[in-house]
Design a protein around this motif. Sequence first.
Motif: not given
Length: 312
Positions: A77-78, A80-81, A100, A105, A116-117, A121, A123
């Motif tokens: 997740l990190r 990805r953001v 995106c 998503r 969720c994102c 940057s 979370i």
Amino acid sequence: MGEMIVSMDQDIRLDTTRARLSNLLKRHRELSDRLTRDSDKTMLDRLNKEFEAARRSQSQEVFLDGEEWNDGLLATLRERVHMEADRKAENGNAGFALVCHPEERITYRVGNKVICCLDGSRIGIQFETSTAGETYEVYHCVLESKSFLEKMIVLEHTIPFFLPLSDLENDLLFSNAKKFIDNVGDLLQAYVDRKEQVRLIKELFGHQISEIYHSLPYHMIEFSMDDCDCKFVVSLRYGDLLCELPTKVRILVWPMHHLSKKQCTSPGSPAIPVRLPFAEDAFRIQSLPEAYAEIMPNMPNEIRQLFQTSPS
């Protein structure tokens, strides 16, 4: 006679202390409300809208259990953001939704937590506490890191200020983000459980309870009753803020006017005030309303037996 005078003096001092404590707690609650009401409500409304928007734009919601919920997922997740933030920066003023990919998503649900994102940057974690199987209160925590290699920090949150979020952040977030999120969820659920127990005992038995005090996190609770020819003071202490049941219970009883002075001071009668171990045991293993409902029907007989004069 001397013992009765000492007992009366102790009662007067106790009543004076309780009156001062009651006034102090009232002033503390009023001050806390003034300090947090407006800013917390604004942040809560804003984060509610942001989390709702993120969930509306999701392509799917994935339910995680057991080993599926781990630090590897948080690392993904990190990454990805930060990738999404980089894409957005490269596209100048292009909107987040344009850069995106819909298939990316994904919202993750782990027990009472939704992860969720978010844009920038970040979370987001939404904690959905519950009582009796129904959602009770929702809290938010937003994590951020300046780059994928830097540690995450708590950017903002709607968690009550008197819960030790900063301690958990310092102790766990960098070394074990999963454990940090789990502990925050457990902390909030335990807080809500204790809070709801106090609300229920007020609602169900408020006509019998003369005074009730509690700390802001509800980890110290005290209430008194005038019933069964006696006055009771129930004191509950919770070993830590993750406890839903008290670890220390003390119930003291003072005989009132219906019990004669001779009964209370005769040889063989118990010292005053008296502790009630059978009632203390009930509060250790049951919720406040359940324990109260269990012990009160038998309380008159227990008290009479307790203060009966022993045979000479």
